[in-house]
Design a protein around this motif. Structure first.
Motif, PDB file in Angstrom:
ATOM      1  N   HIS A  13       0.814  -1.223   0.000  1.00 41.84           N
ATOM      2  CA  HIS A  13       0.000   0.000   0.000  1.00 41.84           C
ATOM      3  C   HIS A  13       0.843   1.267   0.000  1.00 41.84           C
ATOM      4  CE1 HIS A  13       0.781   0.428   4.292  1.00 41.84           C
ATOM      5  NE2 HIS A  13       0.173   1.580   4.245  1.00 41.84           N
ATOM      6  N   ASN A  14       2.062   1.203   0.504  1.00 40.35           N
ATOM      7  CA  ASN A  14       2.909   2.392   0.571  1.00 40.35           C
ATOM      8  C   ASN A  14       3.946   2.447  -0.561  1.00 40.35           C
ATOM      9  OD1 ASN A  14       4.484   0.296   1.470  1.00 40.35           O
ATOM     10  ND2 ASN A  14       5.385   1.422   3.165  1.00 40.35           N
ATOM     11  N   PHE A  15       3.765   1.633  -1.591  1.00 40.34           N
ATOM     12  CA  PHE A  15       4.667   1.650  -2.744  1.00 40.34           C
ATOM     13  C   PHE A  15       4.268   2.820  -3.637  1.00 40.34           C
ATOM     14  CE2 PHE A  15       5.828   0.149  -7.072  1.00 40.34           C
ATOM     15  CZ  PHE A  15       7.197   0.035  -6.881  1.00 40.34           C
ATOM     16  N   GLY A  16       5.181   3.744  -3.854  1.00 37.35           N
ATOM     17  CA  GLY A  16       4.885   4.928  -4.654  1.00 37.35           C
ATOM     18  C   GLY A  16       4.636   4.588  -6.114  1.00 37.35           C
ATOM     19  N   LEU A  17       3.460   4.945  -6.591  1.00 40.67           N
ATOM     20  CA  LEU A  17       3.096   4.718  -7.985  1.00 40.67           C
ATOM     21  C   LEU A  17       3.463   5.942  -8.809  1.00 40.67           C
ATOM     22  CD1 LEU A  17      -0.455   3.197  -7.378  1.00 40.67           C
ATOM     23  CD2 LEU A  17       1.746   2.020  -7.458  1.00 40.67           C
ATOM     24  N   ARG A  31       6.628   1.097 -11.012  1.00 40.19           N
ATOM     25  CA  ARG A  31       5.748   2.118 -10.438  1.00 40.19           C
ATOM     26  C   ARG A  31       4.653   2.516 -11.436  1.00 40.19           C
ATOM     27  NH1 ARG A  31       8.024   3.625  -5.760  1.00 40.19           N
ATOM     28  NH2 ARG A  31      10.259   3.364  -5.537  1.00 40.19           N
ATOM     29  N   ARG A  32       5.016   2.673 -12.698  1.00 41.25           N
ATOM     30  CA  ARG A  32       4.040   3.043 -13.725  1.00 41.25           C
ATOM     31  C   ARG A  32       3.123   1.869 -14.045  1.00 41.25           C
ATOM     32  NH1 ARG A  32       0.737   6.706 -15.836  1.00 41.25           N
ATOM     33  NH2 ARG A  32       0.191   6.072 -17.930  1.00 41.25           N
ATOM     34  N   ILE A  43      -9.573   3.896  -3.985  1.00 43.84           N
ATOM     35  CA  ILE A  43      -9.931   5.312  -4.043  1.00 43.84           C
ATOM     36  C   ILE A  43      -8.723   6.227  -3.874  1.00 43.84           C
ATOM     37  CG2 ILE A  43     -11.412   7.111  -3.043  1.00 43.84           C
ATOM     38  CD1 ILE A  43     -12.919   4.779  -4.428  1.00 43.84           C
ATOM     39  N   PHE A  44      -7.878   5.956  -2.891  1.00 43.84           N
ATOM     40  CA  PHE A  44      -6.693   6.762  -2.630  1.00 43.84           C
ATOM     41  C   PHE A  44      -5.455   5.950  -2.973  1.00 43.84           C
ATOM     42  CE2 PHE A  44      -9.869   8.558   0.225  1.00 43.84           C
ATOM     43  CZ  PHE A  44      -9.763   9.910  -0.072  1.00 43.84           C
ATOM     44  N   LEU A  45      -4.561   6.558  -3.751  1.00 42.53           N
ATOM     45  CA  LEU A  45      -3.320   5.895  -4.140  1.00 42.53           C
ATOM     46  C   LEU A  45      -2.130   6.701  -3.644  1.00 42.53           C
ATOM     47  CD1 LEU A  45      -4.165   5.053  -7.864  1.00 42.53           C
ATOM     48  CD2 LEU A  45      -4.264   3.502  -5.907  1.00 42.53           C
ATOM     49  N   TYR A  46      -1.038   6.011  -3.383  1.00 42.39           N
ATOM     50  CA  TYR A  46       0.215   6.621  -2.984  1.00 42.39           C
ATOM     51  C   TYR A  46       0.993   6.886  -4.279  1.00 42.39           C
ATOM     52  CZ  TYR A  46       4.357   7.189   0.007  1.00 42.39           C
ATOM     53  OH  TYR A  46       5.448   7.680   0.672  1.00 42.39           O
ATOM     54  N   VAL A  47       0.947   8.131  -4.761  1.00 39.85           N
ATOM     55  CA  VAL A  47       1.468   8.462  -6.089  1.00 39.85           C
ATOM     56  C   VAL A  47       2.572   9.508  -5.990  1.00 39.85           C
ATOM     57  CG1 VAL A  47       0.844   9.326  -8.390  1.00 39.85           C
ATOM     58  CG2 VAL A  47      -0.787   7.973  -7.091  1.00 39.85           C
ATOM     59  N   CYS A  60      14.885   9.633 -13.831  1.00 35.72           N
ATOM     60  CA  CYS A  60      14.145   9.507 -12.588  1.00 35.72           C
ATOM     61  C   CYS A  60      14.891   8.636 -11.582  1.00 35.72           C
ATOM     62  CB  CYS A  60      12.765   8.903 -12.885  1.00 35.72           C
ATOM     63  SG  CYS A  60      11.771   8.680 -11.407  1.00 35.72           S
ATOM     64  N   ARG A  61      15.106   9.161 -10.413  1.00 36.60           N
ATOM     65  CA  ARG A  61      15.783   8.374  -9.373  1.00 36.60           C
ATOM     66  C   ARG A  61      14.828   7.387  -8.696  1.00 36.60           C
ATOM     67  NH1 ARG A  61      16.880  12.369  -4.257  1.00 36.60           N
ATOM     68  NH2 ARG A  61      14.712  12.618  -3.694  1.00 36.60           N
ATOM     69  N   TYR A  62      13.546   7.452  -9.040  1.00 37.68           N
ATOM     70  CA  TYR A  62      12.551   6.548  -8.468  1.00 37.68           C
ATOM     71  C   TYR A  62      12.221   5.385  -9.401  1.00 37.68           C
ATOM     72  CZ  TYR A  62      12.056  10.425  -5.282  1.00 37.68           C
ATOM     73  OH  TYR A  62      12.321  11.403  -4.371  1.00 37.68           O
ATOM     74  N   HIS A  63      12.904   5.319 -10.539  1.00 38.16           N
ATOM     75  CA  HIS A  63      12.655   4.227 -11.487  1.00 38.16           C
ATOM     76  C   HIS A  63      12.870   2.890 -10.789  1.00 38.16           C
ATOM     77  CE1 HIS A  63      13.823   1.356 -14.714  1.00 38.16           C
ATOM     78  NE2 HIS A  63      12.732   1.874 -15.252  1.00 38.16           N
ATOM     79  N   CYS A  64      11.903   2.023 -10.934  1.00 38.28           N
ATOM     80  CA  CYS A  64      11.945   0.706 -10.309  1.00 38.28           C
ATOM     81  C   CYS A  64      11.763  -0.332 -11.433  1.00 38.28           C
ATOM     82  CB  CYS A  64      10.831   0.589  -9.273  1.00 38.28           C
ATOM     83  SG  CYS A  64      10.850  -0.927  -8.337  1.00 38.28           S
ATOM     84  N   PRO A  65      12.822  -1.017 -11.842  1.00 41.25           N
ATOM     85  CA  PRO A  65      12.712  -1.953 -12.971  1.00 41.25           C
ATOM     86  C   PRO A  65      11.717  -3.073 -12.704  1.00 41.25           C
ATOM     87  CG  PRO A  65      14.982  -1.833 -12.155  1.00 41.25           C
ATOM     88  CD  PRO A  65      14.140  -0.997 -11.263  1.00 41.25           C
TER      89      PRO A  65
END
Length: 146
Positions: A13-17, A31-32, A43-47, A60-65
């Motif tokens: 649930h806390n994984f940034g999308l 993430r994408r 309803i609510f997303l962690y984006v 992007c330093r948040y890129h997650c392969p």
């Protein structure tokens, strides 16, 4: 070959999308991919903030392969194979690393072991004189949501 479907229920649930669709890495970023598979009842997303992502210019330093990782599931046989005299040392060294609750969850296979944690188990077992061809009860391939 059948393409595997993405299981959104495995996304923490806390994984940034990421909602940014213009990123050059969007097709390979977990993430994408997770964002595009989010169900309508979430309803609510962690984006990640799309405005902040626009300034990264493809770096992007948040890129997650979206590569899967081989996780181990349980090490009961290894814990039982350690000699009686060394079993306490084996258990307490791992409890010192992970805590008692996580140790038993990982030993029973309730919580998966990352590649790093697998190396910890193997190193401690070998240090105590246990040489085996296999140290874990099973393996699974899963996405790394860290």
């Amino acid at each position: 070959m059948k393409e595997e479907t993405f299981d959104y229920s495995k996304v923490p649930h806390n994984f940034g999308l990421c909602a940014t669709d213009t990123c050059p890495h969007a097709d390979t970023c977990l993430r994408r991919i997770a964002y595009t598979h989010a169900p309508s009842n979430a309803i609510f997303l962690y984006v990640l903030n799309p405005k902040a992502m626009e300034t990264t210019a493809g770096k992007c330093r948040y890129h997650c392969p979206n590569k899967k990782v081989r996780y181990a599931k349980g090490f009961i046989h290894t814990a039982e194979a350690v000699s009686v005299g060394q079993s306490g040392a084996f258990r307490y060294r791992l409890i010192g690393l992970w805590g008692i609750r996580r140790y038993y969850q990982k030993q029973k296979g309730e919580t998966l072991l990352s590649p790093e944690e697998q190396q910890q188990v193997i190193a401690i077992a070998r240090n105590l004189g246990l040489q085996q061809t296999e140290y874990f009860d099973a393996y699974v391939e899963e996405y790394d949501f860290t």
